[in-house]
Design an enzyme around this catalytic site. Structure first.
Site, short mmCIF file in Angstrom:
data_model
loop_
_atom_site.label_atom_id
_atom_site.label_comp_id
_atom_site.label_asym_id
_atom_site.label_seq_id
_atom_site.Cartn_x
_atom_site.Cartn_y
_atom_site.Cartn_z
N SER A 1 0.79 -1.23 0.00
CA SER A 1 0.00 0.00 0.00
C SER A 1 0.82 1.28 0.00
O SER A 1 0.24 2.37 -0.08
CB SER A 1 -0.95 0.02 1.19
OG SER A 1 -2.05 -0.83 0.97
N LYS B 1 0.00 3.75 -2.66
CA LYS B 1 -1.00 4.82 -2.57
C LYS B 1 -0.38 6.20 -2.43
O LYS B 1 -1.08 7.21 -2.58
CB LYS B 1 -1.95 4.55 -1.40
CG LYS B 1 -2.79 3.29 -1.55
CD LYS B 1 -3.82 3.19 -0.43
CE LYS B 1 -4.64 1.92 -0.56
NZ LYS B 1 -3.98 0.74 -0.01
N SER C 1 -5.66 3.92 4.53
CA SER C 1 -5.11 3.02 3.52
C SER C 1 -6.22 2.33 2.74
O SER C 1 -6.15 1.14 2.42
CB SER C 1 -4.19 1.96 4.16
OG SER C 1 -3.39 1.33 3.17
#
Length: 382
Positions: A59, A62, A114
């Protein structure tokens, strides 16, 4: 007796110095499979372990998705969430089909919660599909210099063709925190965001525990999948120095980053480029004084490598200024470079007021004569 006491004190101090921990790159021990510590101010790599080895990054992906979302320049643009946008597994900010959320809210959902749903929604809203958005991600990565990175998903879900390196992710971290909106979000322990159908206020908490564990920390983003392990891109700032650390597959990532930063801050310092007493002189047109002294509000400082060559100062201002000039007025700027790289910029301000010279307008001779005759008549009356 006094001499013996001094000898004992000296030996005690020497013992303490010898036992003090040594902050050297060689002495650093981290749990991460891949790790990089980068000085954001200079781009210098302070520590690297498998820093350019390709690895999935979960993640922390992102960071790029949120950056592109904010770089649209339309933070308040509203997005209506569709079923396609929320059809993604994993962590979520709680979006449902029919919800309304702003692009800024989606960036918050990505960087704090997230949310894979937030990343998916932003990608489809901005590019029409994940695939088209991935092209934007890869184009932006190329601009940043991330030569060993390929994005496939906006959220960081595992894919064999979705990879980066610790070094490339450090470059991304440096780029992202230059965006004020991005930095504000990723440095917040929690934020209140409105979304829903109709929108209502909700509190999103940041998954980045380093913000609570380490005072100098200013962001950035966590990540985890079974394939990638624990991933973390973080940034910290102390005494004018900004560092970015990246660990990929790090079982003890919080301690890894704190150790990296303590080493980094012991090795890099922000140094003055000018004396605080530096004064320049600028011509003044139409003033009671012909010049005004200008200088800096505070001595310009920057992080630089003394081995890279001389630091050059270029002053940008007009050849002269018109009066009146007010103390503290910005009249130009100084730019400091080393080997062609900009280290910092500093405003030049006036050190004192300069009043304008009174304007004397000459009276034409004909008008002057009329004026004198009128004055004489007035005198005759009295």
């Amino acid at each position: 007796m006094i001499c013996l006491k001094r000898v004992i004190q000296f030996l005690s101090v020497l013992l303490i110095v010898c036992m003090a921990p040594s902050f050297t790159a060689q002495a650093l021990s981290v749990s991460a499979e891949c790790a990089v510590l980068l000085c954001a101010d200079t781009g210098e790599v302070l520590f690297s372990r498998n820093g350019k080895m390709r690895h999935s990054m979960a993640s922390t992906t992102k960071i790029m998705t949120a950056l592109l979302t904010l770089e649209t320049g339309e933070p308040e643009r509203a997005v209506t969430v569709t079923k396609k946008m929320t059809a993604v597994e994993g962590t979520s900010m709680g979006l449902l089909p029919g919800d309304t959320v702003t692009l800024y809210g989606l960036a918050c959902g990505m960087l704090l919660s997230s949310g894979n749903d937030a990343a998916n929604t932003a990608a489809i809203a901005l590019a029409g599909s994940q695939e088209m958005f991935a092209e934007r991600m890869n184009d932006r990565a190329a601009q940043i210099g991330m030569t060993q990175t390929h994005f496939v998903t906006p959220s960081g879900l595992d894919d064999d063709l979705h990879y980066s390196t610790a070094y490339d992710m450090a470059l991304l971290g440096c780029e992202a925190i230059r965006n004020p909106q991005f930095l504000r979000i990723c440095s917040s322990k929690s934020m209140t965001v409105s979304y829903g159908n109709p929108p209502y206020r909700r509190v999103l908490s940041n998954h980045n525990r380093l913000l609570k564990l380490y005072a100098p920390c200013i962001g950035v983003k966590t990540g985890f999948t079974k394939k990638s392990g624990r991933c973390l891109v973080s940034a910290a700032r102390r005494d004018g120095v900004t560092l970015v650390a990246v660990t990929l597959n790090a079982p003890d990532d919080w301690n890894d980053h704190m150790s990296l930063y303590e080493y980094g801050f012991s090795a890099v310092h922000c140094a003055p480029l000018e004396s605080g007493q530096t004064v320049l002189t600028l011509p003044v047109a139409g003033g009671l004084q012909n010049t005004v002294q200008v200088g800096f509000v505070s001595a310009p400082c920057a992080v630089y490598d003394a081995q890279e060559g001389a630091i050059e100062r270029t002053v940008y201002c007009k050849p002269f200024v018109y009066a009146p000039v007010e103390q503290g007025e910005i009249v130009g700027k100084a730019v400091y470079t080393q080997s062609g790289k900009v280290l910092c910029e500093a405003d030049l301000v006036a050190h004192k007021d300069v009043a304008a010279r009174p304007v004397v307008v000459p009276v034409p001779q004909e008008e002057k004569s009329l004026f004198q005759r009128a004055l004489e008549k007035i005198k005759g009356v009295f």
